[in-house]
Design a protein around this motif. Structure first.
Motif, PDB file in Angstrom:
ATOM      1  N   VAL A  27       0.835  -1.206   0.000  1.00 48.65           N
ATOM      2  CA  VAL A  27       0.000   0.000   0.000  1.00 48.65           C
ATOM      3  C   VAL A  27       0.871   1.257   0.000  1.00 48.65           C
ATOM      4  O   VAL A  27       0.487   2.289  -0.553  1.00 48.65           O
ATOM      5  CB  VAL A  27      -0.958  -0.016   1.207  1.00 48.65           C
ATOM      6  N   LYS A  28       2.040   1.167   0.613  1.00 51.38           N
ATOM      7  CA  LYS A  28       2.960   2.306   0.596  1.00 51.38           C
ATOM      8  C   LYS A  28       3.451   2.599  -0.817  1.00 51.38           C
ATOM      9  O   LYS A  28       3.644   3.754  -1.199  1.00 51.38           O
ATOM     10  CB  LYS A  28       4.165   2.030   1.497  1.00 51.38           C
ATOM     11  N   ILE A  29       3.673   1.532  -1.578  1.00 52.22           N
ATOM     12  CA  ILE A  29       4.181   1.707  -2.944  1.00 52.22           C
ATOM     13  C   ILE A  29       3.077   2.215  -3.859  1.00 52.22           C
ATOM     14  O   ILE A  29       3.271   3.151  -4.633  1.00 52.22           O
ATOM     15  CB  ILE A  29       4.744   0.377  -3.479  1.00 52.22           C
ATOM     16  N   PHE A  30       1.913   1.567  -3.775  1.00 54.00           N
ATOM     17  CA  PHE A  30       0.786   1.929  -4.640  1.00 54.00           C
ATOM     18  C   PHE A  30      -0.470   2.145  -3.786  1.00 54.00           C
ATOM     19  O   PHE A  30      -1.303   1.254  -3.664  1.00 54.00           O
ATOM     20  CB  PHE A  30       0.529   0.836  -5.675  1.00 54.00           C
ATOM     21  N   PRO A  31      -0.593   3.326  -3.168  1.00 55.62           N
ATOM     22  CA  PRO A  31      -1.745   3.572  -2.297  1.00 55.62           C
ATOM     23  C   PRO A  31      -3.081   3.571  -3.024  1.00 55.62           C
ATOM     24  O   PRO A  31      -4.116   3.381  -2.397  1.00 55.62           O
ATOM     25  CB  PRO A  31      -1.442   4.948  -1.687  1.00 55.62           C
TER      26      PRO A  31
END
Length: 214
Positions: free
Chosen positions: A120-124
């Motif tokens: 989720v940090k990479i692709f929120p």
């Protein structure tokens, strides 16, 4: 900034002999990123022999925050435990992936609950979506009509392949409840039957070929 990164990726990717290289992602959090040390060398040998790649049989390692990440069109990640990306690492991974890189994550059993929150940090604004059995990654070289094969049993769950796409391109593949990497390892490590190892290696070759040709 993204244009600069894309140009940098192009120069590193195509300009220094790394056009068919695979690296292992050395991530933080305490998880055993180094598990399955014979997996990638064996996969490289198989791919070089069977699908005419020219992958180095020496496994390289790369960290998620390093500019060296852009040297490799294919990065493999595995482990059993905790995974953690700093905000800077997540941003670098996002830039790498959206600029043409590819990340294959193979759950070696136990990393799922940690991994999902870090993705989720990479692709929120993107979510993992299960790939259907008719996705071309399951037939680009070897045919897997039922989708991702089961290599090792853990909780009796079916194997699943999840992906994240960007502008129509699959840039991240997460293989879950399959343990492909264990199947790539030297035969004496897990004592898998030859047909099981062959199944794992063929699926691995499919992934490699799909990435290099798309």
């Amino acid at each position: 900034m993204r244009i600069l990164i894309s140009c940098l990726f192009f120069l590193l990717f195509f300009g220094n002999g790394h056009a068919q290289e695979i690296a292992v992602l050395k991530y933080g959090g305490g998880g055993d990123w180094y598990s399955n040390p014979t997996s990638l060398p064996n996969l490289a040998v198989f791919c070089n022999q069977q699908i005419n790649t020219a992958i180095s049989e020496k496994t390289e390692t790369v960290t998620p925050g390093s500019i060296d990440l852009f040297n490799y069109p294919f990065v493999h990640m595995t482990g059993h435990g905790n995974v953690y990306f700093t905000p800077e690492e997540a941003e670098n991974l996002r830039d790498y992936l959206t600029s043409g890189g590819f990340l294959h994550i193979d759950d070696n059993y136990g990393m799922d609950k940690y991994l999902r929150k870090e993705l989720v940090k990479i692709f929120p604004n993107k979510e993992l979506k299960e790939l259907p059995a008719n996705h071309p990654i399951f037939s680009v070289q070897y045919n897997f009509p039922e989708g991702l094969p089961k290599i090792h049993e853990h909780d009796g769950k079916r194997p699943q392949a999840f992906g994240i796409e960007h502008n129509g391109r699959l840039l991240l593949l997460y293989t879950y409840e399959s343990d492909l990497g264990d199947g790539w390892e030297n035969p004496e490590i897990h004592n898998d039957p030859q047909e099981v190892r062959l199944k794992a290696l063929r699926m691995g070759a499919n992934i490699v070929k799909y990435v290099f040709e798309n």
